[in-house]
Write a protein that holds these residues in place. Structure first.
Motif, PDB file in Angstrom:
ATOM      1  N   ILE A  57       0.826  -1.212   0.000  1.00  0.00           N
ATOM      2  CA  ILE A  57       0.000   0.000   0.000  1.00  0.00           C
ATOM      3  C   ILE A  57       0.861   1.262   0.000  1.00  0.00           C
ATOM      4  O   ILE A  57       0.636   2.195  -0.766  1.00  0.00           O
ATOM      5  CB  ILE A  57      -0.919   0.017   1.250  1.00  0.00           C
ATOM      6  N   ILE A  65      -2.384   1.764  -4.006  1.00  0.00           N
ATOM      7  CA  ILE A  65      -3.732   2.097  -4.481  1.00  0.00           C
ATOM      8  C   ILE A  65      -3.667   2.781  -5.845  1.00  0.00           C
ATOM      9  O   ILE A  65      -4.403   2.424  -6.776  1.00  0.00           O
ATOM     10  CB  ILE A  65      -4.449   3.035  -3.475  1.00  0.00           C
ATOM     11  N   ALA A  68      -2.603   0.365  -8.525  1.00  0.00           N
ATOM     12  CA  ALA A  68      -3.709  -0.533  -8.854  1.00  0.00           C
ATOM     13  C   ALA A  68      -4.707   0.127  -9.797  1.00  0.00           C
ATOM     14  O   ALA A  68      -5.230  -0.510 -10.716  1.00  0.00           O
ATOM     15  CB  ALA A  68      -4.410  -0.983  -7.567  1.00  0.00           C
ATOM     16  N   ARG A  72      -5.451  -1.555 -13.358  1.00  0.00           N
ATOM     17  CA  ARG A  72      -6.812  -2.009 -13.647  1.00  0.00           C
ATOM     18  C   ARG A  72      -7.278  -1.595 -15.048  1.00  0.00           C
ATOM     19  O   ARG A  72      -8.104  -2.269 -15.666  1.00  0.00           O
ATOM     20  CB  ARG A  72      -7.784  -1.434 -12.619  1.00  0.00           C
ATOM     21  N   ILE A  80      -5.846  -8.597  -7.559  1.00  0.00           N
ATOM     22  CA  ILE A  80      -4.960  -7.677  -6.840  1.00  0.00           C
ATOM     23  C   ILE A  80      -5.049  -7.943  -5.342  1.00  0.00           C
ATOM     24  O   ILE A  80      -6.139  -8.012  -4.771  1.00  0.00           O
ATOM     25  CB  ILE A  80      -5.309  -6.210  -7.142  1.00  0.00           C
ATOM     26  N   VAL A  81      -3.884  -8.097  -4.730  1.00  0.00           N
ATOM     27  CA  VAL A  81      -3.784  -8.281  -3.277  1.00  0.00           C
ATOM     28  C   VAL A  81      -2.932  -7.146  -2.730  1.00  0.00           C
ATOM     29  O   VAL A  81      -1.882  -6.834  -3.288  1.00  0.00           O
ATOM     30  CB  VAL A  81      -3.124  -9.645  -2.945  1.00  0.00           C
ATOM     31  N   PHE A  82      -3.394  -6.514  -1.652  1.00  0.00           N
ATOM     32  CA  PHE A  82      -2.629  -5.413  -1.048  1.00  0.00           C
ATOM     33  C   PHE A  82      -1.862  -5.902   0.172  1.00  0.00           C
ATOM     34  O   PHE A  82      -2.354  -6.722   0.955  1.00  0.00           O
ATOM     35  CB  PHE A  82      -3.566  -4.279  -0.636  1.00  0.00           C
ATOM     36  N   ALA A  95     -10.010   0.058  -1.889  1.00  0.00           N
ATOM     37  CA  ALA A  95      -9.619  -1.283  -2.316  1.00  0.00           C
ATOM     38  C   ALA A  95     -10.791  -2.027  -2.946  1.00  0.00           C
ATOM     39  O   ALA A  95     -10.653  -2.678  -3.977  1.00  0.00           O
ATOM     40  CB  ALA A  95      -9.073  -2.068  -1.123  1.00  0.00           C
ATOM     41  N   ALA A 100     -10.190  -5.183  -5.331  1.00  0.00           N
ATOM     42  CA  ALA A 100      -9.112  -5.922  -4.676  1.00  0.00           C
ATOM     43  C   ALA A 100      -9.632  -7.280  -4.230  1.00  0.00           C
ATOM     44  O   ALA A 100     -10.733  -7.388  -3.699  1.00  0.00           O
ATOM     45  CB  ALA A 100      -8.585  -5.142  -3.481  1.00  0.00           C
ATOM     46  N   ASP A 102      -8.005  -9.415  -1.999  1.00  0.00           N
ATOM     47  CA  ASP A 102      -7.762  -9.643  -0.574  1.00  0.00           C
ATOM     48  C   ASP A 102      -6.609  -8.763  -0.122  1.00  0.00           C
ATOM     49  O   ASP A 102      -6.103  -7.946  -0.896  1.00  0.00           O
ATOM     50  CB  ASP A 102      -7.430 -11.116  -0.319  1.00  0.00           C
ATOM     51  N   TYR A 103      -6.193  -8.942   1.128  1.00  0.00           N
ATOM     52  CA  TYR A 103      -5.052  -8.186   1.640  1.00  0.00           C
ATOM     53  C   TYR A 103      -4.266  -9.046   2.620  1.00  0.00           C
ATOM     54  O   TYR A 103      -4.767 -10.026   3.156  1.00  0.00           O
ATOM     55  CB  TYR A 103      -5.524  -6.891   2.312  1.00  0.00           C
ATOM     56  N   CYS A 120      -6.288 -17.523  -4.378  1.00  0.00           N
ATOM     57  CA  CYS A 120      -6.247 -16.809  -5.663  1.00  0.00           C
ATOM     58  C   CYS A 120      -6.307 -17.793  -6.829  1.00  0.00           C
ATOM     59  O   CYS A 120      -7.040 -17.578  -7.801  1.00  0.00           O
ATOM     60  CB  CYS A 120      -4.967 -15.974  -5.766  1.00  0.00           C
TER      61      CYS A 120
END
Length: 332
Positions: A57, A65, A68, A72, A80-82, A95, A100, A102-103, A120
Motif C-alpha cells: 500500500i 492504491i 492498482a 486495472r 490484486i492483493v494489497f 480497495a 481488490a 484480498d489483503y 487466488c
C-alpha cells in the motif's frame, strides 16, 4: 512455461526478496516478477500480464492504491492483493472499488501467504471454467440486471418471462444465472447467492434471486445501512458462542471499527458488548431451563470463565444460574 504469473511490488528490498523467496518455495511452478515501487509495478504489469498482483500500500512516488488504479485500466481480470502494515480497514473502500481480491498484513508469515495464493489460484480456476451463453440469453440477462438496478419491478417480471419463454437448455439457464448473480452481487453486497442443484426449480430460483435483489436495492436506497445491520445482528445471533469483538465483526462487513461502533449503536440502540451480552444471556436462560449444566452453558454461550458468567447472568436476570432452574433443577 509457468502456469500462473505473479507480480510483487514493495519498496523495501528485504521484504520484496523475502516475499519472492516464500512464493518460489511454496509454488515453484509459478513465474514471479518483482517491482521496487509503484511506477515500476505499472510498467511491469503491462509487459508481464500477471494473473496475480501483490502491491504494498505504502510506496513512494506511486502508492499501491494508485498503481492498482492504473493497472486495472489494462488488466481488469488480474487479481490484486494489497500488503499493509495497518491491521484495519482504513483503505477498504478504495480497495473494494478497485476490485481488490484480498489483503495481507505485515509482517507476512509463510502460511498466510500460501493460503492466500491457493485461494487466488482457486478463484482463477473457477473463473476459467467454461461459461457460454447465446447473444439472446446475454441480452435478456443484461435487461434483467438493468431492471434490478433501476428498481423496475414490472420490467424485471417482463424480462424474466421473456427469458424463460425462450426455452433455453438447463445448462444455458445455469450459466446465465451464474453471470447474473456475479454481476448483481458486485453492486449489491451481502446478497445470498443460492446454489443450483438437481432439486432446484430453475425458474423459481431465478425469480427468487431477482426479487431478493430488488428488495435489497429498495432498502439500500431508503437507508444505506439498515440491511447491513440486520445482517450484523443475524451474524451475532448465529455466532455468539464464538469469540466476537468489534474489530472482527466490523472487518466481516467491510467497515472501519470506529465507524461500525457508532452505527451499531444507532441501529440497535445499544453498544456492541451490550447487544452481544443480551444475546448470550437469552440463550443461556433457554439452555438452563432445558436442564443444561451451568459450566456447559457458560462455554456454549461464549464465556470461558464460569464465575464471570454467573456474575453477568445475575446482573442481567437478578438470579444466579443455579437459581434459574428447570423443573429438574440446574446442575453444575
Amino acid at each position: 512455461m509457468a502456469k500462473y504469473k505473479i507480480l510483487i511490488a514493495d519498496d523495501e528490498e528485504l521484504e520484496l526478496n523475502a516475499l519472492e523467496f516464500q512464493l518460489r518455495r511454496f509454488f515453484p511452478e509459478i513465474e514471479c516478477e518483482k517491482a521496487e515501487n509503484g511506477r515500476c509495478a505499472v510498467e511491469k504489469a503491462s509487459s508481464f500480464s500477471p494473473d496475480i498482483i501483490i502491491l504494498d500500500i505504502q510506496m513512494p512516488g506511486l502508492s499501491g492504491i494508485e498503481a492498482a488504479e492504473k493497472i486495472r485500466e489494462s488488466l481488469p481480470d488480474s487479481l490484486i492483493v494489497f500488503l499493509t502494515a495497518w491491521n484495519s480497514f482504513e483503505f477498504a473502500q478504495k480497495a473494494i472499488r478497485l476490485g481488490a481480491f484480498d489483503y495481507l498484513v505485515k509482517p507476512i508469515d509463510g502460511e498466510s501467504l500460501k493460503n492466500l495464493i491457493q485461494k487466488c489460484i482457486g478463484e482463477i480456476e473457477s473463473k476459467s471454467e467454461k461459461i457460454s451463453i447465446s447473444s439472446e440469453s446475454e441480452r435478456l440477462i443484461h435487461a434483467i440486471e438493468n431492471s434490478v438496478f433501476d428498481i423496475d419491478e414490472k420490467s424485471c417480471s417482463e424480462n424474466l418471462s421473456a427469458f424463460f419463454e425462450k426455452n433455453f437448455s438447463d445448462k444455458e439457464i445455469k450459466d446465465a444465472f451464474s453471470i447474473l448473480t456475479y454481476e448483481v452481487s458486485k453492486k449489491i453486497p451481502f446478497l445470498e447467492i443460492p446454489e443450483i442443484d438437481s432439486k432446484n426449480d430453475l425458474q423459481n430460483l431465478f425469480s427468487s434471486f431477482v426479487k431478493n435483489a430488488l428488495d435489497a436495492q429498495i432498502e439500500d436506497r431508503r437507508d444505506k445501512y439498515s440491511r447491513i445491520f440486520s445482517l450484523v445482528k443475524k451474524y451475532i445471533d448465529e455466532n455468539f458462542s464464538n469469540h466476537l469483538n468489534v474489530d472482527d465483526v466490523a472487518k466481516e462487513f467491510g467497515l472501519h471499527p470506529a465507524y461500525f461502533t457508532r452505527l451499531f449503536h444507532d441501529y440497535t440502540g445499544s453498544t456492541f458488548v451490550e447487544y452481544l451480552t443480551k444475546v448470550r444471556i437469552e440463550s443461556a436462560k433457554k439452555m438452563l431451563s432445558e436442564g443444561e449444566l451451568v459450566k456447559e452453558t457458560a462455554r456454549k454461550c461464549g464465556f470461558s470463565d464460569t464465575d464471570y458468567f454467573s456474575k453477568v447472568f445475575k446482573k442481567a436476570t437478578g438470579k444466579r444460574p443455579a437459581e434459574f432452574s428447570s423443573s429438574d433443577g440446574v446442575k453444575f
